[in-house]
Scaffold this active site. Structure first.
Site, PDB file in Angstrom:
ATOM      1  CD  GLU A 234      -3.372   0.737   0.912  1.00 16.64           C
ATOM      2  OE1 GLU A 234      -3.695  -0.243   0.788  1.00 16.64           O
ATOM      3  OE2 GLU A 234      -3.656   1.909   0.825  1.00 16.64           O
TER       4      GLU A 234
ATOM      5  CE1 TYR B  29       4.720  10.948  -3.485  1.00 18.29           C
ATOM      6  CE2 TYR B  29       6.225  11.453  -1.387  1.00 18.29           C
ATOM      7  CZ  TYR B  29       5.399  11.708  -2.302  1.00 18.29           C
ATOM      8  OH  TYR B  29       5.431  13.472  -2.889  1.00 18.29           O
ATOM      9  CB  VAL B  30      11.080   8.186  -3.821  1.00 13.30           C
ATOM     10  CG1 VAL B  30      12.323   8.945  -3.489  1.00 13.30           C
ATOM     11  CG2 VAL B  30      10.701   6.606  -3.594  1.00 13.30           C
TER      12      VAL B  30
ATOM     13  N   GLY C  53      15.070   8.946  -8.917  1.00  8.26           N
ATOM     14  CA  GLY C  53      16.037   8.658  -9.796  1.00  8.26           C
ATOM     15  C   GLY C  53      17.344   8.017  -9.637  1.00  8.26           C
TER      16      GLY C  53
ATOM     17  CG  ASN D 198       1.920   7.703 -11.092  1.00  9.46           C
ATOM     18  OD1 ASN D 198       2.928   7.983 -12.620  1.00  9.46           O
ATOM     19  ND2 ASN D 198       2.104   7.066 -10.249  1.00  9.46           N
TER      20      ASN D 198
ATOM     21  CE1 TYR E 261       5.453   0.062  -8.028  1.00 14.43           C
ATOM     22  CE2 TYR E 261       3.922   1.137  -9.203  1.00 14.43           C
ATOM     23  CZ  TYR E 261       4.584   0.917  -8.234  1.00 14.43           C
ATOM     24  OH  TYR E 261       4.417   1.540  -6.878  1.00 14.43           O
TER      25      TYR E 261
END
Lengths: 172, 172
Positions: free
Chosen positions: A91, A94-95, A101, A132, A139
């Site tokens: 779930e 996030y970065v 990169g 997105n 992915y």
């Protein structure tokens, strides 16, 4: 730039909460965040905690513009598929934009994949927004299959009010 | 016709396994069922069980053509949403064809909604096949929202082989 990936601790709650909001804002859904740091603390570090969170942390001298040393996170919990067996469900991944990169997202996934194997999971499952493209490409490169577009599986919710109505009719 | 809804027990494993296969066949995915009764027994009734199953049972004199007294089932486990908090996730809701239209599906959902409230869940979440209009109509009437069609959320999998590859690269 150096960073470590580690399971979170109570002291990380405030920064992770901030990142959850950033991620929701990125999805134009900030108004949907009903969780509070107090709820998160109780649910994550209380007796019946059922999920884990990995965080990416940089040293203080490399902190973000906003003063954060936690620059990425990933929540996960054990789920179960009647066809496959145990599955680890992710779930959020996030970065923070200025730290993208640099392999942090992949490092978080490497570590969560290790947790999946330790828990005998045959699969890692997650939700991604179809618009997105950057995330979906990322992915896909790692072997992910979009089972919504390939197999027509759709995600549905029944929210609180309707859950209560259903529960009230449980007579048997 | 009378029936009861109850949590399953070890003695129900064989019949539930049969229904899991029937449900997979209905989704033209029988070849995707990798689970065995032995795996299911260990995962469901072992020390670290993380999911529950409700079953619909009829008296022996009302058993199905195939001799089953268990005519429906519903798997569920606790999951967590970083925006909403605790969520009960439903995996499969199946009723044997000859027992449909008698309210058994709704009764299973009534009971699982009660479990959701007991576990302080703010939401019940599940996956449904977009081509299964009968199921989608049924869920919509009960207040379900399809967040794939409404909010573009897609479900993705990373399967075993790729999970292992990811885990091998976990160095940090």
């Amino acid at each position: 730039m150096s960073y470590i990936i580690r399971p979170w601790a109570v002291r990380d709650l405030k920064q992770v909460m901030q990142l959850i909001k950033e991620s929701a804002a990125f999805h134009k859904a900030l108004d949907q965040v009903r969780i509070t740091p107090e709820m998160l603390r109780e649910d994550a570090f209380g007796k019946e905690a059922t999920f884990g969170c990995l965080i990416a942390e940089v040293p203080p001298e490399q902190k973000s513009k906003e003063g954060h040393t936690i620059v990425g996170y990933q929540f996960h919990y054990l789920s179960y598929c009647t066809w496959d067996g145990p599955v680890l469900f992710g779930e959020d991944l996030y970065v923070v934009p200025e730290f993208r990169g640099k392999g942090i997202g992949t490092s978080l996934l490497n570590k969560v994949a290790k947790i999946a194997l330790e828990k005998n999971c045959v699969q890692f499952r997650f939700i991604s927004a179809s618009w997105n493209k950057t995330a979906m490409d990322f992915y896909t490169k790692l072997g992910a299959i979009n089972v919504t577009s390939q197999n027509n599986w759709n995600l549905c919710h029944i929210d609180g009010e309707h859950v209560r109505k259903l529960a009230e009719q449980a007579s048997r």
